[in-house]
Design an enzyme around this catalytic site. Structure first.
Site, PDB file in Angstrom:
ATOM      1  N   THR A 183      46.124  17.152  -5.281  1.00  0.00           N
ATOM      2  CA  THR A 183      44.735  17.090  -4.828  1.00  0.00           C
ATOM      3  C   THR A 183      44.600  17.852  -3.517  1.00  0.00           C
ATOM      4  OG1 THR A 183      45.109  14.982  -3.727  1.00  0.00           O
ATOM      5  CG2 THR A 183      44.220  14.885  -5.956  1.00  0.00           C
ATOM      6  N   SER A 184      43.498  18.585  -3.390  1.00  0.00           N
ATOM      7  CA  SER A 184      43.247  19.399  -2.198  1.00  0.00           C
ATOM      8  C   SER A 184      41.761  19.697  -2.145  1.00  0.00           C
ATOM      9  CB  SER A 184      44.020  20.720  -2.310  1.00  0.00           C
ATOM     10  OG  SER A 184      43.508  21.665  -1.393  1.00  0.00           O
TER      11      SER A 184
ATOM     12  N   VAL B 177      49.300  13.109  -3.862  1.00  0.00           N
ATOM     13  CA  VAL B 177      48.555  12.573  -5.016  1.00  0.00           C
ATOM     14  C   VAL B 177      48.232  13.754  -5.935  1.00  0.00           C
ATOM     15  CG1 VAL B 177      46.413  11.444  -5.746  1.00  0.00           C
ATOM     16  CG2 VAL B 177      47.584  10.702  -3.660  1.00  0.00           C
TER      17      VAL B 177
ATOM     18  N   MET C 222      40.264  17.217   7.700  1.00  0.00           N
ATOM     19  CA  MET C 222      39.216  18.234   7.851  1.00  0.00           C
ATOM     20  C   MET C 222      38.027  17.880   6.951  1.00  0.00           C
ATOM     21  SD  MET C 222      41.109  21.784   8.711  1.00  0.00           S
ATOM     22  CE  MET C 222      41.456  22.306   7.053  1.00  0.00           C
TER      23      MET C 222
ATOM     24  N   THR D 115      40.836  12.029  -3.518  1.00  0.00           N
ATOM     25  CA  THR D 115      41.714  10.888  -3.797  1.00  0.00           C
ATOM     26  C   THR D 115      43.006  10.938  -2.963  1.00  0.00           C
ATOM     27  OG1 THR D 115      42.508  12.079  -5.716  1.00  0.00           O
ATOM     28  CG2 THR D 115      40.903  10.371  -6.143  1.00  0.00           C
TER      29      THR D 115
ATOM     30  N   HIS E 117      43.150  11.907   0.142  1.00  0.00           N
ATOM     31  CA  HIS E 117      42.784  11.287   1.425  1.00  0.00           C
ATOM     32  C   HIS E 117      42.655   9.775   1.280  1.00  0.00           C
ATOM     33  CE1 HIS E 117      41.095  15.425   2.344  1.00  0.00           C
ATOM     34  NE2 HIS E 117      41.844  15.192   3.386  1.00  0.00           N
TER      35      HIS E 117
ATOM     36  N   ASP F 177      51.340  18.585   2.785  1.00  0.00           N
ATOM     37  CA  ASP F 177      51.488  19.577   3.860  1.00  0.00           C
ATOM     38  C   ASP F 177      52.823  19.294   4.550  1.00  0.00           C
ATOM     39  OD1 ASP F 177      48.796  21.000   3.841  1.00  0.00           O
ATOM     40  OD2 ASP F 177      48.224  18.900   3.847  1.00  0.00           O
TER      41      ASP F 177
END
Ligand code: PAF
Length: 290
Positions: A186-187, A178, A29, A34, A36, A152
């Site tokens: 991370t999000s 991560v 999205m 990091t 991703h 997820d």
């Protein structure tokens, strides 16, 4: 490498036609971070020297409920394309909502019983919305492999199950979560957190570690240890408001069997930000419990 940026189905079809196989899709999205980058790095490895990585950037309205953060979800396409360039991505597919959904879909993907639990319970329609957009992205991009993050975990399990149940013929690869140096997974939603909220959010990882440390003593002890930390977090300032902490079967995301591998999953709100996280644990057979 500057990726081709395709904003329409037609542009995607033109770009996809020129891609060497295997084609590895990373659905996102956007607001790439990091975590991703780890997905993109894995995709690049899986594509090998001869193959291609394709990234989709689409904030999918179908997976957001009323009052959720659809409107304020970060949209940073220029930066995302630059990250994709760094990571050797060949094509970025970034459609608008009208391109992706020319009409409101009448047919959607039913996630089944596992889609009613946990995320599905607290975000009604979320799992259906995710699977529906993922199958559309698969149809549009025709990947050989698609890469998802373990953060997820329920989404990953449902996508795997959808691919198997519907014979979609796509390999699903998973990449470990991560974490930032303070343990927070991370999000893209971490950007919403104030410094104080972030302090509270760190309880999530502490709770998961506490649960993991007790897992050898069985499911009940693992859950109790995680809950004890989350109870402490509920008294922090600002407080953490728990949606759920649960043990799930890693493959089905139904309730964990009570022995063997399980996912200890947690979801909570800090301020107006909703965060999820999980860790894999191994629960002992009944006779081995201390
Ligand atoms: O994980 C995400 O970013 C989204 O749920 C996905 C898989 C791109 C579908 O919109």
């Amino acid at each position: 490498m500057t990726p081709v940026l395709a904003g329409s189905r037609a542009a995607l079809a033109a770009a996809r036609g020129g891609l060497a196989s295997p084609v590895v899709l990373v659905p996102t999205m956007g607001a790439l971070h990091t975590g991703h980058r780890a997905l993109l790095g894995r995709a690049r490895e899986l594509a090998g020297a001869g193959g291609s990585v394709l990234v989709s950037v689409f904030v999918n309205p179908l997976q957001f409920g009323p009052g959720e953060d659809l409107d304020r979800y970060p949209r940073t396409l220029d930066e995302d394309v630059a990250v994709c360039g760094d990571e050797g991505v060949a094509v970025v597919f970034a459609p608008g909502p009208g391109e992706m959904y020319p009409a409101a879909p009448m047919v959607t993907i039913d996630p089944g019983a596992a889609g009613e639990r946990l995320e599905g319970e607290f975000r009604p329609g979320f799992c259906r919305g995710v699977l529906t957009v993922v199958v559309k992205l698969f149809g549009l991009t025709r990947p050989d492999i698609a890469v998802f993050g373990e953060k997820d975990a329920q989404q990953l399990a449902l996508v795997r199950r959808m691919v198997a149940d519907l014979d979609l013929g796509i390999d699903i690869a998973a990449v470990p979560t991560v974490r930032d140096s303070d343990g927070l997974a991370t999000s893209s939603r971490n950007h919403y957190l104030s410094a104080d909220e972030r302090e509270t959010a760190r309880f999530l990882w502490r709770a998961l570690r506490a649960g993991r440390d007790e897992a050898a003593s069985g499911a009940a002890k693992a859950l109790a240890a995680a809950r004890a930390v989350l109870d402490e977090a509920a008294c922090a300032e600002p407080p953490l408001r728990l949606d759920y902490v649960a043990l799930a079967d890693p493959r089905t995301f139904l309730e964990a069997a009570g022995h063997g591998p399980a996912v200890l999953a947690v979801a909570a709100r800090v301020g107006s930000t909703r965060l999820i996280d999980n860790v894999t644990v191994t629960l002992p057979p009944p006779q081995a419990r201390p």
